[in-house]
Write a protein that holds these residues in place. Structure first.
Motif, short mmCIF file in Angstrom:
data_model
loop_
_atom_site.label_atom_id
_atom_site.label_comp_id
_atom_site.label_asym_id
_atom_site.label_seq_id
_atom_site.Cartn_x
_atom_site.Cartn_y
_atom_site.Cartn_z
N VAL A 86 0.84 -1.20 0.00
CA VAL A 86 0.00 0.00 0.00
C VAL A 86 0.88 1.25 0.00
CG1 VAL A 86 -1.53 1.39 1.45
CG2 VAL A 86 -2.07 -1.00 1.00
N VAL A 87 1.96 1.20 0.77
CA VAL A 87 2.86 2.33 0.82
C VAL A 87 3.52 2.54 -0.54
CG1 VAL A 87 4.91 3.30 1.92
CG2 VAL A 87 3.28 1.99 3.27
N GLY A 92 -5.67 0.62 -2.94
CA GLY A 92 -6.48 0.04 -4.01
C GLY A 92 -6.04 -1.37 -4.39
N PRO A 93 -6.78 -1.99 -5.31
CA PRO A 93 -6.54 -3.40 -5.66
C PRO A 93 -5.13 -3.68 -6.15
CG PRO A 93 -8.62 -2.63 -6.58
CD PRO A 93 -7.95 -1.43 -6.01
N ALA A 94 -4.45 -2.70 -6.76
CA ALA A 94 -3.10 -2.98 -7.27
C ALA A 94 -2.18 -3.39 -6.12
CB ALA A 94 -2.54 -1.75 -7.97
N ALA A 95 -2.32 -2.74 -4.98
CA ALA A 95 -1.50 -3.09 -3.81
C ALA A 95 -1.81 -4.50 -3.36
CB ALA A 95 -1.75 -2.10 -2.68
N GLY A 96 -3.11 -4.80 -3.30
CA GLY A 96 -3.52 -6.14 -2.89
C GLY A 96 -2.94 -7.21 -3.81
N GLY A 172 -6.30 -1.67 3.15
CA GLY A 172 -6.38 -0.72 2.05
C GLY A 172 -6.06 -1.32 0.70
N GLY A 173 -6.09 -2.67 0.62
CA GLY A 173 -5.80 -3.34 -0.64
C GLY A 173 -7.02 -3.55 -1.52
N GLY A 174 -8.17 -2.98 -1.19
CA GLY A 174 -9.36 -3.10 -2.02
C GLY A 174 -10.18 -4.34 -1.74
N GLY A 175 -11.36 -4.46 -2.40
CA GLY A 175 -12.21 -5.63 -2.26
C GLY A 175 -13.08 -5.60 -1.02
N HIS A 243 7.38 8.76 -4.22
CA HIS A 243 7.11 9.08 -2.81
C HIS A 243 7.34 7.85 -1.93
CE1 HIS A 243 4.84 10.07 0.80
NE2 HIS A 243 4.11 9.00 0.57
N ALA A 244 6.92 6.70 -2.46
CA ALA A 244 7.02 5.46 -1.70
C ALA A 244 8.47 5.12 -1.39
CB ALA A 244 6.37 4.32 -2.46
N PHE A 245 9.34 5.34 -2.39
CA PHE A 245 10.74 5.00 -2.16
C PHE A 245 11.33 5.86 -1.04
CE2 PHE A 245 10.91 2.71 -6.28
CZ PHE A 245 11.45 1.54 -5.77
N VAL A 246 10.92 7.10 -1.03
CA VAL A 246 11.38 7.98 0.04
C VAL A 246 10.91 7.46 1.39
CG1 VAL A 246 11.31 10.34 0.96
CG2 VAL A 246 11.37 9.96 -1.52
#
Lengths: 464, 245
Positions: A86-87, A92-96, A172-175, A243-246
């Motif tokens: 998620v970070v 959303g579903p992409a993270a899941g 927060g991974g959707g569904g 942003h996530a890499f930071v």
């Protein structure tokens, strides 16, 4: 008595479920997302995991390194991967999907590799002796020799992915996971019940699908269009990546303050107690249930009923059982152990029943031919013939439960997960990473110990 | 001892009957070999004798009791008296040798007795297993893991289990199919000695007619589900055996 009354009244608050047409119309999209995410995760897992397992199973150069890598990956709990995903990928579903893909690639790869390594060696040797290349040895030897177990485990891991697809939604991974946690947190228990029923139906249909796949493996191809479509419809939000890499860099190196460090051993111990207690409870429940669910042991009228009980126990993920037990039995490790025990009893009961049904029929018929009754045939034939798979499944479950024990803490059921979750909520990311590292080491330890005990159980039955 | 009277067996999926009007008598201590091509009905005959196939007409009788009509406990009681030795694949690998041997006693033990034996075998039971293994020539394997045995040793364990069963009829279905010639002869000699020494009716199916002639009193030829000959081994002519090879 008072606590029991409270527990009873809490239970009643879950009924009746909210089945209004407007709500059912509303949950349609999250349900579809959950199915799609599980399919996408499995598509990636199968396309990467099977080649890796074959590489290991044919003992190609460096296969031990691959086993190590897969074990290391598998040792990170799915929920933890989802939090990281998620970070990195955004809500959303992409993270899941990303979390499921990583987790199940490691799981399919490792379990298939173990099954390949445990395959009888003589037929493989004779294949190699013909000068057959690795892939041919896999296609003509490894896969046919282990096909029944591969299909059992493949469809079982799809079921797991479906439940995990709900779980990753919780962070927060959707569904429907997101819906379920929202309903419970909002004390909207009737809608939580609706979602749990949908979840149970979903897993039951996956169970049926798994049965169909075992009969006709080509049906598994259905996964591909569904999974690929979900991936295309839910691309990662690229701008979040930078942003996530930071953020990720800010999590390193893992660090604990002295007070937290001193409390760590007790936390780890409590996590282990949840895992071992839950597995022991599961084993105690699963063995008799599995005998009642095995069609070669008792009449099919009984197996059908027992299987429904197992389905319900299994269909509800540990986290959801934990939600219920925390509400009913209070916050703490007891709720965690009960949650793991009930869910694992459902999983082990089904796997044990299949192990009983998959035993070689020749020795069993030979025992029946001596005039032996039902119980002695089970004790002398079906049970010892199935003890290998039973030990393997139990040890895998214990490993799994160590992981699950770290996760149930996140909703108040004790163990290291509670500390992990609090660190995450307070954005103490270095502390969070330290707990993740500790979890990871704990799971790896369970893996190593599991391997040893599995080997010993296999021998113990003989040397009475 | 064992009588097969006008036996006909028809499998639902097949037009031709698997067995047709078979008549056969085997006395105690008599050793009878059944030879014939694959699919000739040998295995079906053995399954009918053991009561594990539905019989259309005729019957199998063991000392006057009809096998086909028995069900449940009565069938189990009859099966107890018929020991079956199949090819070498019917042992439970994960059990110790003595556990596989004493599995022959399951028909006369109560379920509780069986469970108790698994947990803690008595001295008498171990002695019985040892005696049976001594008779088949491998007493040193008493506590070995069954999966560690060779093909010939596994066949001996299966025979020891049959001895523990204390049967009156011994059925051996292709007992030497996957053994080399020297081991095959040892196993057949052992089976025939046991039949004579304990007065068992021995019915044994074989692929090799020359072995049948050497070790057995009588030879029955089975083809297309019918008995094509049934005569003493000494009176077998070469033309009898042409069909079997």
């Amino acid at each position: 008595m008072h606590t029991l009354t409270i527990a009873w009244h809490t239970l009643l608050a879950f009924f009746p479920p909210d089945l209004s047409p407007s709500y059912l119309r509303y949950v349609w999209l999250p349900v579809a997302q959950t199915i799609g995410m599980a399919s996408a995760g499995m598509v990636v897992a199968l396309s990467l995991g099977i080649p890796l397992a074959i590489y290991v199973g044919t003992r190609a150069p460096g296969w031990q390194g691959i086993v190590g890598l897969l074990s290391a990956l598998r040792a990170i709990p799915d929920l933890t991967l989802a939090i990281l995903a998620v970070v990195i990928v955004g809500l959303g579903p992409a993270a899941g999907m990303a979390a499921l893909a990583v987790f199940y690639t490691a799981m399919v790869g490792k379990v298939f590799a173990e099954l390949f390594l445990a395959a009888p060696q003589a037929p493989l040797e004779s294949l190699r002796a013909t000068g057959a290349p690795r892939l041919a040895v896999a296609l003509f030897g490894l896969i046919p020799l282990t096909l029944a177990d591969l299909l059992t485990f493949g469809s079982y891991s799809f079921e797991c992915a479906m439940r995990a697809s709900v779980i990753v939604g919780a962070v927060g991974g959707g569904g429907i996971g997101t819906e379920l946690v929202g309903a419970v947190n909002g004390l909207d228990y009737p809608r939580a019940t609706t979602l749990i029923i949908i979840l149970a139906l979903l897993v039951a249909s996956v169970d049926t699908l798994g049965w169909l796949i075992r009969k006709n493996p080509r049906i598994a191809l259905v996964l591909f269009p569904v999974g690929v479509a979900t991936m295309l419809l839910n691309p990662p939000q690229v701008f979040v990546v930078r942003h996530a890499f930071v953020t990720f860099a800010g999590m390193l190196p893992p660090l604990l303050n002295p007070k937290a460090l001193a409390a760590l051993p007790a936390l780890l111990w409590e996590t282990l107690e949840i895992a071992v207690g839950g597995t022991a409870l599961a084993l105690l429940l699963a063995l008799p249930l599995a005998l009642g669910a095995a069609r070669n042991v008792v009449h099919t009228a009984i197996t059908a009923a027992v299987r429904r009980v197992l389905d319900v126990a299994r269909a509800v993920p540990e986290i959801v059982w934990a939600l219920i037990f925390v509400v009913m039995a209070g916050i703490g490790p007891l709720a965690g152990a009960l949650a793991l025990g009930i869910h694992s009893a459902g999983v082990l009961g089904k796997l044990f029943a299949e192990a009983f049904e998959n035993v070689d029929t020749a020795p069993v018929r030979a025992l029946e031919a001596t005039g032996a009754g039902r119980l002695p045939v089970v004790a002398f034939g079906i049970f010892p013939l199935a003890i290998g798979p039973i030990a393997v499944h139990t040890m895998f479950r214990l490993e799994w439960n160590v992981r699950a024990a770290t996760v149930v803490g996140m909703i108040g059921a004790g163990g290291i997960g509670e500390a992990l979750f609090n660190a995450q909520q307070h954005m103490h990311y270095q502390e969070m990473m330290a707990y993740i590292a500790a979890t990871w080491l704990l799971v790896i330890l369970a893996d190593v110990v599991g391997e040893r005990v599995r080997r010993r159980l296999g021998w113990n039955y003989v040397t009475t | 001892m064992l009588s097969v009277i006008d036996l006909t067996v028809r499998y639902p999926s097949q037009a031709a009957p698997a067995l047709q009007g078979i008549c056969l008598h085997v006395a105690g201590g008599e050793r009878v070999a059944v030879v014939g091509p694959s699919g000739g009905g040998k295995t079906t005959l053995f399954r009918a004798v053991n009561g594990s196939v539905l019989v259309q007409s005729g019957y199998v009788a063991l000392e006057g009791e009809r096998v086909g009509e028995a069900r449940g406990a009565k069938l189990r009681a009859l099966r107890r008296r018929i020991a079956v030795i199949a090819q070498m694949h019917d042992l439970v690998d994960r059990l110790a040798v003595y556990q596989n041997v004493m599995a022959g006693a399951l028909g006369r033990w109560s379920s509780l007795h069986a469970l108790r034996f698994l947990l803690r075998p008595s001295g008498a039971e171990l002695a019985e297993a040892k005696a049976a293994l001594e008779r088949v020539g491998i007493p040193e394997k008493l506590r070995s893991r069954t999966s560690d045995l060779s093909g010939g040793q596994r066949q001996r364990v299966a025979i020891a289990r049959a001895l523990v069963q204390r049967p009156t009829v011994l059925l051996a279905d292709e007992p030497v199919a996957s053994l080399d010639p020297a081991r095959s002869e040892q196993i057949l000699a052992l089976l025939c000695d046991l039949a004579r020494e304990r007065g068992l009716a021995l019915l044994c199916s074989l692929h090799q007619p020359e072995l049948a002639m050497r070790y057995f009193d009588r030879i029955v030829g089975l083809r297309h589900g019918r008995v094509v000959f049934d005569r003493p081994a000494a009176k077998i002519e070469p033309e009898h055996l042409v069909f079997a090879s």
